[in-house]
Design a protein around this motif. Structure first.
Motif, PDB file in Angstrom:
ATOM      1  N   SER A  21       0.799  -1.231   0.000  1.00 20.29           N
ATOM      2  CA  SER A  21       0.000   0.000   0.000  1.00 20.29           C
ATOM      3  C   SER A  21       0.826   1.272   0.000  1.00 20.29           C
ATOM      4  O   SER A  21       0.327   2.328  -0.394  1.00 20.29           O
ATOM      5  N   ARG A  22       2.084   1.180   0.429  1.00 22.29           N
ATOM      6  CA  ARG A  22       2.896   2.396   0.555  1.00 22.29           C
ATOM      7  C   ARG A  22       4.332   2.127   0.134  1.00 22.29           C
ATOM      8  O   ARG A  22       4.759   0.994   0.002  1.00 22.29           O
ATOM      9  N   ALA A  26       4.080  -0.025  -2.906  1.00 22.83           N
ATOM     10  CA  ALA A  26       3.135   0.654  -3.792  1.00 22.83           C
ATOM     11  C   ALA A  26       3.760   0.899  -5.156  1.00 22.83           C
ATOM     12  O   ALA A  26       3.090   0.773  -6.190  1.00 22.83           O
ATOM     13  N   TYR A  43      -2.528  -5.139   2.499  1.00 20.04           N
ATOM     14  CA  TYR A  43      -2.215  -4.008   3.365  1.00 20.04           C
ATOM     15  C   TYR A  43      -2.720  -4.358   4.750  1.00 20.04           C
ATOM     16  O   TYR A  43      -3.618  -5.188   4.917  1.00 20.04           O
ATOM     17  N   ALA A  46      -3.157   0.770   6.421  1.00 20.47           N
ATOM     18  CA  ALA A  46      -3.249   1.973   5.584  1.00 20.47           C
ATOM     19  C   ALA A  46      -4.413   1.855   4.603  1.00 20.47           C
ATOM     20  O   ALA A  46      -4.229   1.763   3.384  1.00 20.47           O
ATOM     21  N   ALA A  49      -4.802   4.684   1.795  1.00 24.97           N
ATOM     22  CA  ALA A  49      -3.744   4.566   0.787  1.00 24.97           C
ATOM     23  C   ALA A  49      -3.981   3.350  -0.100  1.00 24.97           C
ATOM     24  O   ALA A  49      -3.779   3.408  -1.321  1.00 24.97           O
ATOM     25  N   THR A 187      11.368   7.138   1.006  1.00 20.52           N
ATOM     26  CA  THR A 187       9.982   6.751   1.282  1.00 20.52           C
ATOM     27  C   THR A 187       9.523   7.494   2.531  1.00 20.52           C
ATOM     28  O   THR A 187      10.313   8.186   3.187  1.00 20.52           O
TER      29      THR A 187
END
Length: 243
Positions: A21-22, A26, A43, A46, A49, A187
């Motif tokens: 998700s991040r 991602a 995920y 989050a 997101a 990040t």
């Protein structure tokens, strides 16, 4: 004549990214989706997101805690035969080992090591021949340049032994198993303008944070037919942090 191999076309391939998700996860989801793959990603917390990423890429978001073995295995099974399995879930617990909360360290081990192992094995059960298993590790699996990350480094070193062993276990089916080991990467967890950035840049050959795109390009290559002879290996992409 050498046949050119396309490392950008994943049409018809099924990709599962655990922890997508991040950040790096991602970026990997976006990259495979843009390359034509059918992508699912997990995920934990989050939610916003994850929903935004799913909507923008057409990928399927699945809420599952990588530390929950039953939930993780069911997620892998539900994805059906997976051509490319990417395990990106990870936690960083740092500090004086004499003061760290033992339960927090155990959860990090569950996510970073146990999840990686059980997820990879489950993915391999139904994986077609010539499938790909790629685990996102860390340069700290090779190098511990400052105090406070002994437990974290231990989890990343464990992935190395896992990959070497699974590479032999699954090699007869053409399934490769590799570890990608990023160094400082820009990040939310480790921003390029963070409080420790200058210290990290001072010992890097490039003098800068890496980017998520640099990591995804390496992941995509390892997932491609051109990497069929590359397995049981660690692929460090750290800007010379460990040089």
């Amino acid at each position: 004549m050498i046949k050119e191999i396309d490392v950008t076309d994943f049409k018809g391939k099924t990709v599962l990214v655990v922890g997508g998700s991040r950040g790096i996860g991602a970026a990997i989801v976006r990259d495979f989706a843009a390359s034509g793959a059918k992508v699912r990603f997990t995920y934990a917390g989050a939610t916003d997101a994850a929903k935004a990423l799913a909507e923008s890429t057409g990928a399927v978001a699945v809420q599952a805690d990588a530390a929950d073995r039953a939930a993780l295995l069911q997620t892998v099974r539900d994805a059906g035969p997976i051509d490319v399995f990417v395990y990106n879930a990870g936690l960083l617990i740092n500090g004086d080992p004499l003061e760290l909360d033992a339960d927090a360290v155990d959860r990090m081990i569950d996510v970073n090591v146990r999840g990686a192992y059980h997820g990879s094995v489950e993915a391999a059960r139904a994986m077609p021949a010539n499938g790909r298993i790629i685990v996102i590790g860390s340069v700290n699996g090779d190098r511990v340049p400052f105090p406070g990350i002994s437990a974290y480094a231990m989890t990343k070193s464990a992935l190395q032994g896992m990959a070497r062993g699974l590479a032999r276990d699954f090699g007869p089916r053409g399934i490769t198993v590799n570890v990608v080991q990023p160094g400082p990467t820009d990040t939310g967890m480790n921003p390029a303008d963070g409080p420790y950035a200058s210290q990290m840049h001072a010992v890097m050959a490039t003098g800068r944070h890496g980017t998520v795109d640099e990591v995804t390009h390496l992941v995509r290559y390892l997932a491609s037919p051109g990497a069929s002879g590359t397995t049981g290996a660690m692929h460090t992409i750290d800007g010379g942090f460990g040089a």
